[in-house]
Scaffold this motif. Sequence first.
Motif, PDB file in Angstrom:
ATOM      1  N   PRO A  95       0.892  -1.175   0.447  1.00 19.94           N
ATOM      2  CA  PRO A  95      -0.046   0.522   0.027  1.00 19.94           C
ATOM      3  C   PRO A  95       0.686   1.610   0.332  1.00 19.94           C
ATOM      4  CG  PRO A  95       0.348  -0.751   2.110  1.00 19.94           C
ATOM      5  CD  PRO A  95       0.772  -1.757   1.285  1.00 19.94           C
ATOM      6  N   PRO A  96      -0.561   2.373   0.129  1.00 23.33           N
ATOM      7  CA  PRO A  96       0.901   3.576   0.177  1.00 23.33           C
ATOM      8  C   PRO A  96       1.886   3.764   0.875  1.00 23.33           C
ATOM      9  CG  PRO A  96      -0.983   4.272  -1.027  1.00 23.33           C
ATOM     10  CD  PRO A  96      -1.433   2.765   0.024  1.00 23.33           C
ATOM     11  N   SER A  97       1.688   3.214   2.103  1.00 23.83           N
ATOM     12  CA  SER A  97       2.335   2.740   3.581  1.00 23.83           C
ATOM     13  C   SER A  97       3.994   2.420   3.586  1.00 23.83           C
ATOM     14  CB  SER A  97       1.993   2.165   4.651  1.00 23.83           C
ATOM     15  OG  SER A  97       1.705   0.959   4.331  1.00 23.83           O
ATOM     16  N   ARG A  98       4.031   2.019   1.840  1.00 24.25           N
ATOM     17  CA  ARG A  98       5.477   1.265   1.864  1.00 24.25           C
ATOM     18  C   ARG A  98       5.593  -0.142   2.277  1.00 24.25           C
ATOM     19  NH1 ARG A  98       8.352   6.303   2.582  1.00 24.25           N
ATOM     20  NH2 ARG A  98       9.156   5.883   3.512  1.00 24.25           N
ATOM     21  N   GLN A  99       4.951  -0.356   3.019  1.00 23.31           N
ATOM     22  CA  GLN A  99       5.420  -1.719   3.919  1.00 23.31           C
ATOM     23  C   GLN A  99       4.906  -3.165   2.925  1.00 23.31           C
ATOM     24  OE1 GLN A  99       3.732  -2.613   7.289  1.00 23.31           O
ATOM     25  NE2 GLN A  99       4.975  -3.912   8.502  1.00 23.31           N
ATOM     26  N   MET A 100       5.575  -3.751   2.754  1.00 23.43           N
ATOM     27  CA  MET A 100       5.295  -5.434   1.883  1.00 23.43           C
ATOM     28  C   MET A 100       4.552  -6.351   3.223  1.00 23.43           C
ATOM     29  SD  MET A 100       6.493  -4.454  -1.308  1.00 23.43           S
ATOM     30  CE  MET A 100       7.020  -6.439  -2.137  1.00 23.43           C
ATOM     31  N   ILE A 101       3.479  -6.428   2.571  1.00 21.77           N
ATOM     32  CA  ILE A 101       3.104  -7.665   3.504  1.00 21.77           C
ATOM     33  C   ILE A 101       2.620  -8.363   2.491  1.00 21.77           C
ATOM     34  CG2 ILE A 101       0.376  -7.720   4.970  1.00 21.77           C
ATOM     35  CD1 ILE A 101       0.376  -4.487   4.557  1.00 21.77           C
ATOM     36  N   LEU A 102       2.857  -9.686   3.536  1.00 18.89           N
ATOM     37  CA  LEU A 102       2.576 -11.416   2.818  1.00 18.89           C
ATOM     38  C   LEU A 102       1.319 -11.841   2.329  1.00 18.89           C
ATOM     39  CD1 LEU A 102       3.803 -13.823   1.624  1.00 18.89           C
ATOM     40  CD2 LEU A 102       3.719 -14.615   3.753  1.00 18.89           C
ATOM     41  N   VAL A 103       0.830 -11.792   1.302  1.00 25.80           N
ATOM     42  CA  VAL A 103      -1.018 -11.969   1.704  1.00 25.80           C
ATOM     43  C   VAL A 103      -1.200 -13.498   0.797  1.00 25.80           C
ATOM     44  CG1 VAL A 103      -2.512 -11.575  -0.446  1.00 25.80           C
ATOM     45  CG2 VAL A 103      -1.394  -9.589  -0.147  1.00 25.80           C
ATOM     46  N   ILE A 104      -0.291 -14.279   0.149  1.00 20.92           N
ATOM     47  CA  ILE A 104      -0.520 -15.208   0.564  1.00 20.92           C
ATOM     48  C   ILE A 104       0.682 -16.867  -0.067  1.00 20.92           C
ATOM     49  CG2 ILE A 104      -0.997 -15.745  -1.491  1.00 20.92           C
ATOM     50  CD1 ILE A 104      -3.840 -17.376  -0.855  1.00 20.92           C
ATOM     51  N   ARG A 105       0.946 -17.271   0.834  1.00 23.81           N
ATOM     52  CA  ARG A 105       2.267 -18.386  -0.011  1.00 23.81           C
ATOM     53  C   ARG A 105       1.354 -19.564  -0.423  1.00 23.81           C
ATOM     54  NH1 ARG A 105       5.614 -19.931   4.613  1.00 23.81           N
ATOM     55  NH2 ARG A 105       4.418 -21.457   5.025  1.00 23.81           N
ATOM     56  N   GLN A 106       2.443 -20.069  -1.600  1.00 23.88           N
ATOM     57  CA  GLN A 106       2.218 -21.464  -2.107  1.00 23.88           C
ATOM     58  C   GLN A 106       3.714 -21.995  -2.060  1.00 23.88           C
ATOM     59  OE1 GLN A 106      -0.402 -22.793  -3.613  1.00 23.88           O
ATOM     60  NE2 GLN A 106       0.249 -24.794  -3.639  1.00 23.88           N
ATOM     61  N   GLU A 107       3.595 -23.556  -1.316  1.00 23.88           N
ATOM     62  CA  GLU A 107       4.983 -24.333  -1.651  1.00 23.88           C
ATOM     63  C   GLU A 107       4.752 -25.720  -2.691  1.00 23.88           C
ATOM     64  OE1 GLU A 107       5.626 -25.078   2.688  1.00 23.88           O
ATOM     65  OE2 GLU A 107       3.253 -24.687   2.551  1.00 23.88           O
TER      66      GLU A 107
END
Lengths: 114, 116
Positions: free
Chosen positions: B40-52
């Motif tokens: 988001p505009p806050s610049r922090q990268m946020i994990l949405v989802i992960r796949q193995e």
Amino acid sequence: GAGVSQSPSNKVTEKGKDVELRCDPISGHTALYWYRQSLGQGLEFLIYFQGNSAPDKSGLPSDRFSAERTGGSVSTLTIQRTQQEDSAVYLCASSLSIPRGPLHFGNGTRLTVT
Amino acid sequence: AQTVTQSQPEMSVQEAETVTLSCTYDTSESDYYLFWYKQPPSRQMILVIRQEAYKQQNATENRFSVNFQKAAKSFSLKISDSQLGDAAMYFCAYMGGGGSNYKLTFGKGTLLTVNP
């Protein structure tokens, strides 16, 4: 703190000056990364620290860039003799377990070189 | 070297609708991890989802799900019931699964706009 902390949030510097960017990772996280995000680009890997192992510096773009991690915790990214092309957002991330653990990112430092 | 490609620089969706963001990757490894991060505009990268990669079942996190096609090396993100707060830059990322793999390789991102 609960998350990765980076300071300063924003930094404006004149061309030719040195800058230091700080990253305070989540307590207990042994892995620490620095990435650079230039306008309109994805994230570019700069450097990786893992515990007491020698860091992977393969992403540093020139010898003007250096980083250290003291005591396995706080990290400092130093850019000497800054150039305008160094203007970018510098993101730090830490992780408890690689590769399974997710990376936790800070809010980044926006560096502007005038 | 692994590469990650996001072919959609920008996407837009109406609030409450569904949108799919595309991602393809190139690798010779059989064991790896794929991620979607939101910025988001806050610049922090946020994990949405992960796949193995060894898991055949597609990952799901609430309104977010993926369509993982290993043979096609495709990893798309579906956002259902889009909300205004979903507006952000979305990055697809790859990490190898071997013990010596630790670099997260990112695509160039897709800017998602959510229209009220």
